[in-house]
Design a protein around this motif. Structure first.
Motif, short mmCIF file in Angstrom:
data_model
loop_
_atom_site.label_atom_id
_atom_site.label_comp_id
_atom_site.label_asym_id
_atom_site.label_seq_id
_atom_site.Cartn_x
_atom_site.Cartn_y
_atom_site.Cartn_z
N SER A 61 75.18 122.46 -33.41
CA SER A 61 75.64 121.32 -35.05
C SER A 61 76.16 120.15 -34.11
O SER A 61 75.26 120.34 -33.38
CB SER A 61 77.59 122.03 -34.82
N SER A 62 77.37 119.06 -35.14
CA SER A 62 76.88 117.92 -34.71
C SER A 62 77.36 117.56 -32.82
O SER A 62 77.37 116.97 -32.42
CB SER A 62 76.81 116.72 -35.19
N LEU A 63 78.28 119.10 -33.24
CA LEU A 63 79.40 118.17 -31.32
C LEU A 63 77.74 118.82 -30.41
O LEU A 63 78.21 118.10 -28.98
CB LEU A 63 79.83 119.97 -31.49
N SER A 64 76.81 119.70 -30.69
CA SER A 64 75.66 118.74 -29.29
C SER A 64 75.54 117.67 -28.86
O SER A 64 74.50 117.87 -27.53
CB SER A 64 74.67 120.02 -29.75
N ASP A 65 75.71 116.86 -29.76
CA ASP A 65 75.47 115.25 -29.41
C ASP A 65 76.71 115.03 -29.57
O ASP A 65 76.76 113.50 -29.13
CB ASP A 65 74.52 114.59 -30.83
N ALA A 66 77.49 115.37 -29.29
CA ALA A 66 79.59 114.64 -28.55
C ALA A 66 79.18 113.79 -27.70
O ALA A 66 79.95 112.62 -27.58
CB ALA A 66 80.55 115.32 -28.91
N GLY A 67 78.69 114.13 -26.56
CA GLY A 67 78.91 113.80 -25.57
C GLY A 67 79.15 114.13 -24.41
O GLY A 67 78.23 115.16 -24.17
N SER A 68 79.92 113.69 -23.65
CA SER A 68 80.66 115.08 -22.26
C SER A 68 80.51 116.37 -22.92
O SER A 68 81.34 116.86 -24.04
CB SER A 68 81.26 114.72 -21.38
N SER A 69 81.17 117.37 -21.99
CA SER A 69 81.98 118.34 -22.78
C SER A 69 83.62 118.20 -22.95
O SER A 69 84.05 119.23 -23.98
CB SER A 69 82.18 119.66 -21.50
N ILE A 70 84.22 117.34 -22.22
CA ILE A 70 85.44 117.21 -23.03
C ILE A 70 85.31 116.75 -24.06
O ILE A 70 86.39 116.28 -25.33
CB ILE A 70 85.81 115.95 -21.84
N ASP A 71 84.48 116.17 -24.82
CA ASP A 71 84.04 115.31 -26.51
C ASP A 71 84.36 116.08 -27.03
O ASP A 71 84.69 116.32 -28.51
CB ASP A 71 82.98 114.09 -26.34
N VAL A 72 83.34 117.46 -26.71
CA VAL A 72 83.31 118.14 -27.76
C VAL A 72 84.85 118.98 -27.41
O VAL A 72 85.12 119.95 -28.34
CB VAL A 72 82.07 119.74 -26.62
N LEU A 73 85.51 119.35 -26.58
CA LEU A 73 86.61 120.22 -26.43
C LEU A 73 87.02 119.59 -27.62
O LEU A 73 88.58 120.07 -28.18
CB LEU A 73 86.85 120.23 -25.30
N ARG A 74 87.45 117.77 -27.52
CA ARG A 74 88.47 117.35 -28.28
C ARG A 74 88.76 117.28 -30.22
O ARG A 74 88.85 117.28 -30.63
CB ARG A 74 88.23 116.05 -27.97
N LYS A 75 87.04 117.80 -30.14
CA LYS A 75 86.62 118.32 -31.66
C LYS A 75 86.81 119.55 -31.81
O LYS A 75 85.88 120.19 -32.81
CB LYS A 75 85.18 117.52 -31.90
N SER A 76 86.64 120.48 -31.02
CA SER A 76 86.94 122.21 -30.45
C SER A 76 88.61 122.13 -32.00
O SER A 76 89.38 121.45 -31.63
CB SER A 76 87.00 122.45 -29.96
N ILE B 46 93.05 115.99 -26.74
CA ILE B 46 93.54 115.20 -25.98
C ILE B 46 95.04 115.10 -25.82
O ILE B 46 95.13 114.36 -26.45
CB ILE B 46 93.04 114.70 -25.63
N ASP B 47 95.87 115.42 -24.71
CA ASP B 47 97.25 114.91 -25.58
C ASP B 47 98.02 113.52 -24.62
O ASP B 47 96.50 112.62 -24.52
CB ASP B 47 98.05 115.72 -24.57
N LYS B 48 98.96 113.11 -25.48
CA LYS B 48 99.14 111.76 -24.69
C LYS B 48 99.07 111.51 -23.07
O LYS B 48 98.79 110.26 -22.22
CB LYS B 48 100.73 111.84 -25.00
N ASP B 49 99.12 112.31 -22.37
CA ASP B 49 98.16 112.72 -20.91
C ASP B 49 96.95 112.47 -20.09
O ASP B 49 96.91 112.02 -18.98
CB ASP B 49 99.13 113.03 -20.18
N ASN B 50 96.13 112.31 -21.58
CA ASN B 50 94.77 112.26 -21.50
C ASN B 50 94.15 113.79 -20.56
O ASN B 50 93.21 113.69 -20.48
CB ASN B 50 94.15 111.49 -21.11
N ASP B 51 94.65 115.06 -20.80
CA ASP B 51 94.86 116.20 -20.89
C ASP B 51 94.41 116.89 -21.68
O ASP B 51 94.97 116.66 -23.23
CB ASP B 51 96.27 116.73 -20.22
N ILE B 52 93.39 117.95 -21.37
CA ILE B 52 92.61 119.01 -22.38
C ILE B 52 94.04 120.06 -22.74
O ILE B 52 94.89 120.86 -22.21
CB ILE B 52 91.88 119.94 -21.62
N ILE B 53 94.66 120.13 -23.72
CA ILE B 53 95.70 121.02 -24.08
C ILE B 53 95.26 122.38 -25.45
O ILE B 53 94.62 121.78 -25.89
CB ILE B 53 97.37 121.12 -24.72
N VAL B 54 95.66 123.36 -25.18
CA VAL B 54 95.65 124.28 -26.55
C VAL B 54 96.84 124.26 -26.68
O VAL B 54 97.92 124.52 -26.48
CB VAL B 54 95.06 125.83 -26.30
#
Length: 776
Positions: A132-147, A152-160
């Motif tokens: 998918s295009s996620l393979s070219d998103a950038g860093s792994s954080i960029d991939v998680l942002r689109k999963s 990425i919450d208001k404090d720039n932390d990764i949350i489910v």
């Protein structure tokens, strides 16, 4: 503790039933590993399916096979299937070595196979990044942002969504921190699995689990990947780096380096309204903040295979950053029909050094048991200098002060895990974990010619043990687990010995998951787990951190950890539509609030408190569709909280619905050109006790692969409609606080990546201390 360890010992010494494991490598006519293929184990009597699975990158392994005679079928789209007769009656392990498949000869027909971007696995969401295009998103954080279901919450932390901070694994091993996720590039990732209610194997502080699996290669060669990403908005930012790895016989080496220059500009405004008796004080502010950060990230890892079953590894991670924040703030204080105007000029210099060393060892003791050990040592040093000048517009003089702070963290973590097949049908895992964290903070405040110093020491000790067991039935899967954690927390503050604390507490954390498959299109899952969220060290540090002459922040050394009970029911329909319903009960929820200073109520103190009995109910819907040239996934989350907080001598009940929606569309024009459109929407409403304004973001990107797909060029435009918002309001006791920030989420990103020798990231990063580092 003795009782738990006794249970572990019983399971480890129980009589096992021997079964067989088969493995091998599948190559094409050019001796290259097949990207994707199927393995089926068929009965010799009626050719019925006994076991099977899909595999990638040429390697396969199937375990827990009963002793019997079978037919092994190896197949892949576009290749001629191969059938092999096997007899497992006299073997605990069978290695086929290399199996070659020949391509089918088709005239004027082109077969293009594409795996779905989103699928389900045992009730969990599985994101196929590779195709998918996620393979070219950038860093792994960029991939998680689109999963789906991850943000990425208001404090720039990764949350489910609906769960909070997850534990993140790379190749089944817990990662250290976001520093490592920034190093891992999206191109390195095979897939991501999102588990909303993990078992007792995972640290009790993990309310969800994200498993990242990276690509692999099997050939001996040297590989190099170069990349550069430029982001244009109000300020220009850039990331440049390379990744290098090699495989020579039994030794694998991996090295990566990246340099990041981050520039940003924020326009902030807001107010604090305070009611004291019959008096009302209003402090309005607006200003500009410029941020400039230079950072270097280095990672080296080595793995040596003593033999195919025993592997030892070493990892070194270093990150260095220097940052400067400059802010200019205008304040207008209104009280008793008077208006006082002030200007606040503040400059912060920060130097951050991070070192991490990891040793790990894994061993396949036999075909049904495995041992893994890992140890981490981390040292983190943060030096910060703040210079503040505050001036009353109507007075000739100004007040200036300097804040000097040094914080040192030393973290040691040791972890051992053991897997074994017991009682013929049960797969069991047991493990122990030991962690110590020592924190020293030195704080100096220089005002005119005077100096005030303080020192805080915090020590934290955690011991944990877990046991989990899993069994597959004909249509069901049962996963049971229990985890025990014991913690000691001690805080010493030299300026006020009477607030020094010493807490000890222990808890049992059970988990249960039942997954039932009605057929290949309908699935039902039920789960329960108990979790804990321990306070970060800044949350309990009682040192004062001045904001201006009318406000400051400090930690609360008496803060308790948050305990939660989490229930979930999920239904999967037609393989591409799923529904999950979550309900959680949290005791002593940790929140940040604005309160009055103990001595002067006109001064505001920002600190952390516990709130009793916080409840939330959420409904999560996901849908995915894909064909050869188009794919789509959509995710909707609706949440209803129930929180009570005191405000203006009344109990304020928060129970308004909030919802979040995202979709991602990908269109493949040719084998070399594709584009994506991503949209996400957050409704206005309460997240914890803060009320956030609605916000939505539309982004799009175009990728082109040239020079036999070795060169990638991509452009991404974010916040096309300029609708991303960062505005909030807090109400607690007698204070209403409002903040608005224009962070300029609108940007254009240009990325370039050149892949020498068809590079694949193949190094499995190991760690055992990510949950501890999240608290630093």
């Amino acid at each position: 503790m003795k009782y738990t360890l006794s249970i572990l010992l019983i399971f480890l010494t129980s009589i096992l039933y021997s079964q067989t494991t088969i493995r091998g490598n599948v190559l094409n006519e050019k001796k290259s590993p097949l990207e994707y293929f199927d393995i089926l184990l068929l009965s010799t009597q009626d050719s019925s399916l006994v076991k099977g699975g899909s595999f990638i990158d040429g390697e396969f392994k199937i375990g827990q096979i009963k002793r019997n005679e079978y037919i092994l079928q190896i197949s892949s789209l576009g290749y001629i299937s191969k059938y092999i007769n096997i007899n497992t009656n006299k073997h605990d392990s069978i290695n086929f070595g290399t199996v070659n498949l020949n391509t089918k000869v088709l005239e004027e027909v082109q077969i293009i196979g594409k795996r779905p971007v989103i699928s389900r696995k045992n009730g969990n969401l599985l994101v196929n990044v590779r195709n998918s295009s996620l393979s070219d998103a950038g860093s792994s954080i960029d991939v998680l942002r689109k999963s789906p279901g991850v943000m990425i919450d208001k404090d720039n932390d990764i949350i489910v969504l609906g769960k909070g901070t997850p534990v993140i694994l790379i190749n089944n091993k817990e990662v250290n921190s976001k520093k490592e996720l920034n190093i891992l590039q999206s191109y390195d990732i095979e897939n991501i699995e999102i588990n909303r209610n993990p078992s007792a194997e995972i640290s009790a502080s993990g309310h969800a689990l994200i498993k990242i699996t990276t690509k692999k290669i099997t050939q001996d060669k040297l590989n190099l990947l170069l990349f550069n990403t430029m982001v244009l908005n109000r300020r220009t930012s850039n990331t440049v780096g390379f990744q290098l790895n090699s495989k020579l016989n039994r030794l694998k080496n991996f090295f990566s380096y990246s340099y990041n220059l981050k520039n940003s500009n924020r326009i902030n405004s807001g107010y604090e309204k305070k009611v004291i008796g019959l008096e009302s004080i209003l402090n309005e502010n607006n200003g500009i903040k410029d941020i400039n950060v230079h950072s270097h990230n280095l990672f080296y890892g080595a793995k040596y295979s003593i033999n195919p079953k025993n592997i030892i590894g070493l990892q070194l991670l270093s990150a260095f950053s220097n940052g400067k924040d400059s802010s200019f703030i205008n304040e207008e204080i209104k009280y008793n029909n008077l208006i006082n105007k002030r200007q606040n000029i503040k400059t912060d210099h920060t130097n951050d050094k991070f070192y991490d060393i990891n040793l790990n060892y894994s061993s396949e003791l036999d075909s049904i048991s495995r041992l893994f050990f890992t140890a981490d040592y981390v040292r983190k040093v943060i030096l910060s200098n703040s210079y503040v000048n505050e001036k009353d517009i109507n007075a000739p003089n100004f007040t200036s002060w300097e804040l000097l702070n040094k914080v040192t963290y030393d973290v040691f973590t040791g972890k051992i895990d053991y897997e074994r097949k017991l009682f013929k049908h049960w797969n069991t895992k047991t493990g122990l974990k030991y962690t110590t964290i020592n924190t020293d903070s030195n704080n100096d405040i220089l005002v005119q010619n005077s100096k005030v110093s303080s020192k805080t020491s915090i020590s934290d000790l955690t011991k944990a043990a877990y046991l989990s067991a899993q069994r597959n039935f004909r249509k069901a899967n049962l996963h049971l687990g229990i985890r025990y954690e014991y913690a000691e927390l001690k805080t010493d503050f030299d300026k006020s010995p009477n607030i020094s604390t010493n807490f000890t507490y222990s808890n049992l954390f059970p988990s249960i998951l039942l997954n039932y498959s009605f057929n290949d299109k309908h699935n039902l899952s039920l789960s329960y787990s108990k979790r804990i969220k321990r306070p970060g060290f800044q949350m309990i540090n009682p040192e004062i951190r001045y904001i201006d002459s009318l406000s400051y922040s400090k930690g609360n050394p008496n803060l308790k950890p948050t305990l939660s009970h989490n229930f979930e029911m999920g239904v999967e329909l037609l393989k591409n539509f799923s529904i999950a319903c979550d309900y959680s009960i949290k005791n002593d929820q940790i929140v940040q609030v604005a309160t009055n200073d103990d001595d002067n109520p006109r001064i505001t103190k920002f600190t952390y408190l516990n709130i009793k009995n916080v409840k939330s109910l959420s409904l999560n819907l996901s849908y995915n569709y894909s064909n050869k040239i188009f794919s789509n996934y959509s995710y909707l989350s609706i949440n209803k909280p129930h929180i009570e907080i005191p405000f203006l001598n009344k109990n304020k009940v928060i129970k308004n619905l909030t919802w979040y929606f995202q979709f991602n569309n990908e269109l493949i024009f040719t084998r070399y050109i594709s584009m994506f459109i991503h949209f996400e929407y957050e409704s206005s409403g309460y997240y914890d006790i803060s009320h956030w304004e609605k916000s939505y973001n539309l982004s799009a990107g175009l990728q082109a692969k040239l020079l036999q797909k070795k060169l990638l060029l991509s452009i991404t435009v974010n916040d096309i409609l300029k609708t991303t918002s960062y505005s909030w309001k807090d109400q607690y006791l007698n204070i209403e606080s409002v903040g608005r920030s224009d962070r300029d989420f609108r940007w254009i990103k240009f990325s370039l990546r050149f892949n020498f020798n068809r590079y694949y990231q193949k190094f499995n990063k190991e760690s055992s201390n990510r949950s501890e580092l999240e608290r630093l």
